[in-house]
Scaffold this active site. Structure first.
Site, PDB file in Angstrom:
ATOM      1  N   CYS A  70       0.861  -1.183   0.000  1.00  0.00           N
ATOM      2  CA  CYS A  70       0.000   0.000   0.000  1.00  0.00           C
ATOM      3  C   CYS A  70       0.893   1.227   0.000  1.00  0.00           C
ATOM      4  CB  CYS A  70      -0.896  -0.003   1.238  1.00  0.00           C
ATOM      5  SG  CYS A  70      -1.924   1.472   1.443  1.00  0.00           S
ATOM      6  N   CYS A 177      -0.551   3.850  -6.675  1.00  0.00           N
ATOM      7  CA  CYS A 177      -1.427   3.170  -5.716  1.00  0.00           C
ATOM      8  C   CYS A 177      -1.565   1.741  -6.200  1.00  0.00           C
ATOM      9  CB  CYS A 177      -2.795   3.855  -5.641  1.00  0.00           C
ATOM     10  SG  CYS A 177      -4.038   2.945  -4.673  1.00  0.00           S
TER      11      CYS A 177
END
Length: 261
Positions: A70, A177
């Site tokens: 992440c 992302c």
């Protein structure tokens, strides 16, 4: 060998699939936080609190290494995660692929969540690895959440919005992302301009999978015999892969090669 991955949502699937392809014999623990999704709009302190909880759930299964799959958690929480778990549990962060993207020259766009875009962390990466290269940071509000929920209309709208704010002369796009890697070809199609050279698309899944193996002294062995398990934790609760994960090729691949236990 047991490798854990954590994220706010199903953005950990590309890295998990990359690990599975490199080491079919590794048990996997996937820990994410549907109760707290999305992390991007949260404060750094709240992101860190939730990241620590998701990491604790994974650590309870005694993995050899934990991949923070992440970008937002890596930007805001790596120091706290490493202070809590290392050296007993190595922590591998996810860095936007700015260095390899900039190496190709041309105009680079970085698509990322609002929490990552403009952060000191990302700005430092740009200053260190993209000096002399034109870089445009493109925040993508709502895209990570839309991908997580496999909301087709919301994905389409968020990609179209970000593409409209991406300069037409961009030659390289960094997916800042991990969720975005699940819809990478849709991003490419939206940004590619007629008559322009093929857009180069950079993600981080393969690099973090390889780094996790290096950190624990393991070599890739794609031909290893697979007799492994897949543990899924949703905000700490044991579960199976949800239907949203199975709407993506990476999720279907993981389910096909590893039973959930």
């Amino acid at each position: 060998m047991k490798i854990a991955l954590m994220d706010s949502g199903i953005g950990l699937l590309p890295a998990a699939a990359a690990v599975r392809r490199l080491r079919p014999d590794a048990d996997l623990v996937l820990s994410w936080d549907p109760d707290g999704m999305p992390w991007g709009p949260r404060t750094p302190q709240d992101i860190t609190r939730r990241a620590l909880a998701v990491a604790e759930a994974a650590a309870d299964h005694e993995p050899d290494v934990l991949i923070v799959a992440c970008n937002t958690a890596s930007v805001h929480s790596l120091p706290e995660l490493r202070a809590r778990f290392e050296p007993d549990l190595p922590i591998i962060g996810t860095v936007p692929a700015i260095k390899p993207a900039a190496a190709g020259g041309g105009h680079v766009a970085i698509w990322a969540t609002p929490a990552t875009t403009g952060s000191a962390y990302q700005r430092d990466l740009i200053d260190r690895f993209a000096a002399g290269v034109t870089v445009t940071e493109v925040p993508c509000p709502g895209l990570a959440d839309a991908v997580h929920h496999a909301d087709e209309s919301a994905i389409e709208a968020a990609i179209a919005s970000a593409a409209a704010r991406t300069p037409e002369d961009v030659t390289t796009l960094v997916q800042g992302c991990t969720n975005y890697e699940l819809v990478g070809e849709r991003i490419r199609a939206a940004v590619q301009r007629p008559g322009r050279p093929p857009l180069a698309l950079h993600g981080s899944a393969g690099a973090v999978a390889a780094q996790a193996l290096r950190r624990i002294g393991a070599e890739p062995d794609p031909a290893a015999v697979a007799d492994t398990t897949l543990t899924v934790l949703l905000s700490g609760r044991a579960a199976t892969l949800p239907d949203t994960a199975l709407s993506y090729a990476e999720g279907r691949f993981l389910q096909a090669v590893s039973p959930v236990r």
